[in-house]
Design a protein around this motif. Structure first.
Motif, PDB file in Angstrom:
ATOM      1  N   GLN A 113       0.841  -1.175   0.140  1.00 23.84           N
ATOM      2  CA  GLN A 113      -0.074   0.006   0.002  1.00 23.84           C
ATOM      3  C   GLN A 113       0.830   1.152  -0.063  1.00 23.84           C
ATOM      4  O   GLN A 113       2.127   1.373   0.277  1.00 23.84           O
ATOM      5  CB  GLN A 113      -0.908  -0.077   1.179  1.00 23.84           C
ATOM      6  CG  GLN A 113      -0.130   0.153   2.644  1.00 23.84           C
ATOM      7  CD  GLN A 113      -1.060  -0.319   3.712  1.00 23.84           C
ATOM      8  OE1 GLN A 113      -1.975   0.151   3.891  1.00 23.84           O
ATOM      9  NE2 GLN A 113      -0.333  -0.989   4.654  1.00 23.84           N
ATOM     10  N   HIS A 114       0.153   2.140  -0.160  1.00 24.98           N
ATOM     11  CA  HIS A 114       0.917   3.774  -0.091  1.00 24.98           C
ATOM     12  C   HIS A 114       0.488   4.566   1.241  1.00 24.98           C
ATOM     13  O   HIS A 114      -0.745   3.971   1.970  1.00 24.98           O
ATOM     14  CB  HIS A 114       0.762   4.543  -1.199  1.00 24.98           C
ATOM     15  CG  HIS A 114      -0.801   4.645  -1.783  1.00 24.98           C
ATOM     16  ND1 HIS A 114      -1.851   5.232  -1.075  1.00 24.98           N
ATOM     17  CD2 HIS A 114      -1.193   4.254  -2.910  1.00 24.98           C
ATOM     18  CE1 HIS A 114      -3.092   5.316  -1.726  1.00 24.98           C
ATOM     19  NE2 HIS A 114      -2.776   4.509  -2.905  1.00 24.98           N
ATOM     20  N   GLN A 115       1.086   5.465   1.434  1.00 23.77           N
ATOM     21  CA  GLN A 115       0.697   6.056   2.912  1.00 23.77           C
ATOM     22  C   GLN A 115      -0.786   6.648   2.933  1.00 23.77           C
ATOM     23  O   GLN A 115      -1.286   6.460   3.760  1.00 23.77           O
ATOM     24  CB  GLN A 115       1.765   7.339   3.062  1.00 23.77           C
ATOM     25  CG  GLN A 115       1.666   7.957   4.428  1.00 23.77           C
ATOM     26  CD  GLN A 115       2.014   6.947   5.431  1.00 23.77           C
ATOM     27  OE1 GLN A 115       3.011   6.418   5.550  1.00 23.77           O
ATOM     28  NE2 GLN A 115       0.755   6.996   6.437  1.00 23.77           N
ATOM     29  N   PRO A 116      -0.988   7.432   1.840  1.00 23.38           N
ATOM     30  CA  PRO A 116      -2.459   7.996   1.951  1.00 23.38           C
ATOM     31  C   PRO A 116      -3.480   6.714   2.371  1.00 23.38           C
ATOM     32  O   PRO A 116      -4.512   6.946   3.207  1.00 23.38           O
ATOM     33  CB  PRO A 116      -2.707   8.429   0.565  1.00 23.38           C
ATOM     34  CG  PRO A 116      -1.456   8.748   0.071  1.00 23.38           C
ATOM     35  CD  PRO A 116      -0.533   7.837   0.687  1.00 23.38           C
ATOM     36  N   TYR A 117      -3.230   5.669   1.717  1.00 24.38           N
ATOM     37  CA  TYR A 117      -4.311   4.327   2.069  1.00 24.38           C
ATOM     38  C   TYR A 117      -4.305   4.093   3.311  1.00 24.38           C
ATOM     39  O   TYR A 117      -5.105   3.774   4.163  1.00 24.38           O
ATOM     40  CB  TYR A 117      -4.104   3.401   1.087  1.00 24.38           C
ATOM     41  CG  TYR A 117      -4.836   2.234   1.394  1.00 24.38           C
ATOM     42  CD1 TYR A 117      -6.320   2.105   0.630  1.00 24.38           C
ATOM     43  CD2 TYR A 117      -4.632   0.998   2.208  1.00 24.38           C
ATOM     44  CE1 TYR A 117      -7.290   1.092   1.172  1.00 24.38           C
ATOM     45  CE2 TYR A 117      -5.498   0.130   2.512  1.00 24.38           C
ATOM     46  CZ  TYR A 117      -6.662   0.061   2.087  1.00 24.38           C
ATOM     47  OH  TYR A 117      -7.493  -0.985   2.324  1.00 24.38           O
ATOM     48  N   LEU A 118      -2.702   3.966   3.774  1.00 24.85           N
ATOM     49  CA  LEU A 118      -2.598   3.537   5.258  1.00 24.85           C
ATOM     50  C   LEU A 118      -3.188   4.293   6.118  1.00 24.85           C
ATOM     51  O   LEU A 118      -3.699   3.985   7.242  1.00 24.85           O
ATOM     52  CB  LEU A 118      -1.080   3.379   5.471  1.00 24.85           C
ATOM     53  CG  LEU A 118      -0.704   3.085   6.947  1.00 24.85           C
ATOM     54  CD1 LEU A 118      -1.234   1.556   7.259  1.00 24.85           C
ATOM     55  CD2 LEU A 118       0.790   2.879   7.052  1.00 24.85           C
ATOM     56  N   GLY A 165     -11.157   5.445  -0.574  1.00 24.42           N
ATOM     57  CA  GLY A 165     -10.760   6.924  -0.493  1.00 24.42           C
ATOM     58  C   GLY A 165      -9.415   7.272  -1.184  1.00 24.42           C
ATOM     59  O   GLY A 165      -9.586   8.088  -1.975  1.00 24.42           O
ATOM     60  N   SER A 166      -8.477   7.098  -0.817  1.00 21.84           N
ATOM     61  CA  SER A 166      -7.335   7.426  -1.350  1.00 21.84           C
ATOM     62  C   SER A 166      -6.984   6.986  -2.949  1.00 21.84           C
ATOM     63  O   SER A 166      -6.369   7.914  -3.752  1.00 21.84           O
ATOM     64  CB  SER A 166      -5.958   6.931  -0.505  1.00 21.84           C
ATOM     65  OG  SER A 166      -5.721   5.386  -0.729  1.00 21.84           O
ATOM     66  N   ASN A 259       4.786   3.034  -2.750  1.00 17.21           N
ATOM     67  CA  ASN A 259       4.420   1.908  -1.979  1.00 17.21           C
ATOM     68  C   ASN A 259       5.171   1.612  -0.528  1.00 17.21           C
ATOM     69  O   ASN A 259       6.412   1.725  -0.878  1.00 17.21           O
ATOM     70  CB  ASN A 259       4.481   0.493  -2.869  1.00 17.21           C
ATOM     71  CG  ASN A 259       3.077   0.367  -3.741  1.00 17.21           C
ATOM     72  OD1 ASN A 259       2.493  -0.533  -3.808  1.00 17.21           O
ATOM     73  ND2 ASN A 259       2.515   1.714  -3.976  1.00 17.21           N
ATOM     74  N   ILE A 260       4.799   1.301   0.382  1.00 15.85           N
ATOM     75  CA  ILE A 260       5.577   1.317   1.694  1.00 15.85           C
ATOM     76  C   ILE A 260       5.589   0.061   2.376  1.00 15.85           C
ATOM     77  O   ILE A 260       4.803  -1.071   2.100  1.00 15.85           O
ATOM     78  CB  ILE A 260       5.119   2.253   2.456  1.00 15.85           C
ATOM     79  CG1 ILE A 260       3.693   2.214   2.978  1.00 15.85           C
ATOM     80  CG2 ILE A 260       5.331   3.815   2.174  1.00 15.85           C
ATOM     81  CD1 ILE A 260       3.060   2.974   3.818  1.00 15.85           C
TER      82      ILE A 260
END
Length: 301
Positions: A113-118, A165-166, A259-260
């Motif tokens: 995932q990426h930070q906005p999703y997290l 959302g993200s 992606n993180i």
């Protein structure tokens, strides 16, 4: 008869005495050899035990989307093995369970995932997961469905976009980048936008919001689809070669949507986690990404 028996008994006793003498004379040597053998065996066992302790690998359980995350982790797995770690890769096809598994402790980390999703996930689910490193960026793409190009979009056309959302924000920003819609002032990569934030929709596009994983399989039912990079790859699509349009690689998206690797708060400095991040940010992984994905996945470290 009695004499014969007496003679036989005497011979048996004589042989017994001789055998006893022989055994007595060899006993010292036998005991020394036995003691040496026991000592050597003990030392060998201790050495083997020490070697086993030295080579025993520490397991790191990481959840990941099959493509490209699990594939990239396979490269890191070989690197980690040389450092004493066994990377166990657990594949997921959704964006919810791998976060819940990290929160519960079933996984040590996840990579999907990426930070906005997290950030959104933490807010909506009461979890406290944090990023420990950015690895790669997957350009979002617009793909043809029933309509072959953006220029051919007709009045009332349908476009499928992710419903979380993200990723919905990201899809809308890409559609704005291509002039299909205009969003309200102030909407950027850090926003949590929806179709209600569309200020101008000149073609009266109908937006079909659905699970991100389902869009690629639904292209035949819509005019266009906006697809996450990993789900496009799963469907045999490459954003760099198959998409009608992709996000600008030099824009905010590349950094915002990197992606993180995510872990539960408090585990950021764990030695195994740090080793995992270092392996994923290695030159071996960078070369693999560049050679394998041809621009559909871009190393961000």
């Amino acid at each position: 008869m009695k004499k014969t028996l007496a003679l036989l008994l005497a011979l048996v006793m004589l042989f017994g005495v001789l055998a006893g003498c022989s055994s007595s004379s060899d006993s010292d040597t036998t005991e020394e050899e036995t003691e040496a053998t026991v000592e050597e065996t003990t030392e060998a066992a201790e050495t083997a035990e020490e070697a086993e302790e030295t080579t025993e690998l520490v397991t790191i359980r990481v959840g990941a989307s099959p493509t490209p995350h699990a594939e990239i982790l396979e490269v890191a797995k070989a690197i980690l093995a040389e450092q004493g770690y066994d990377l166990e890769i657990v594949e997921y096809t959704d964006y919810v369970q791998p976060n819940l598994a990290v929160d519960s402790g079933d996984l040590d980390a996840n990579y999907f995932q990426h930070q906005p999703y997290l950030t959104t996930f933490n807010e909506e689910n009461g979890t406290d997961l944090v990023s420990v490193g950015s690895i790669h960026y997957e350009p979002f793409g617009i793909y043809a469905g029933q309509t072959a190009s953006i220029e051919e979009l007709a009045e009332g056309a349908t476009i499928a976009i992710p419903n979380d959302g993200s990723n919905e924000t990201r899809a809308l920003l890409l559609l704005q980048q291509e002039g299909i819609i205009t969003l309200a002032d102030g909407i950027d990569a850090s926003s949590n936008a929806t179709i209600y934030d569309i200020a101008e929709n000149p073609l009266n596009i109908e937006f079909v919001e659905m699970e991100a994983a389902q869009i690629a399989n639904s292209l035949g039912d819509v005019d266009l689809g906006v697809i996450n990079g990993n789900y496009a790859l799963d469907a045999g699509l490459n954003a760099a070669t198959d998409a009608l349009a992709i996000e600008n690689s030099d824009g905010d998206a590349a950094q915002t949507y990197a992606n993180i690797v995510a872990v539960k708060a408090g585990n950021e400095d764990n030695e195994a986690i740090q080793a995992l991040v270092a392996a994923l940010q290695s030159e071996e992984v960078r070369e693999y990404i560049e050679e394998t994905y041809s621009g559909a996945v871009v190393a961000i470290f």
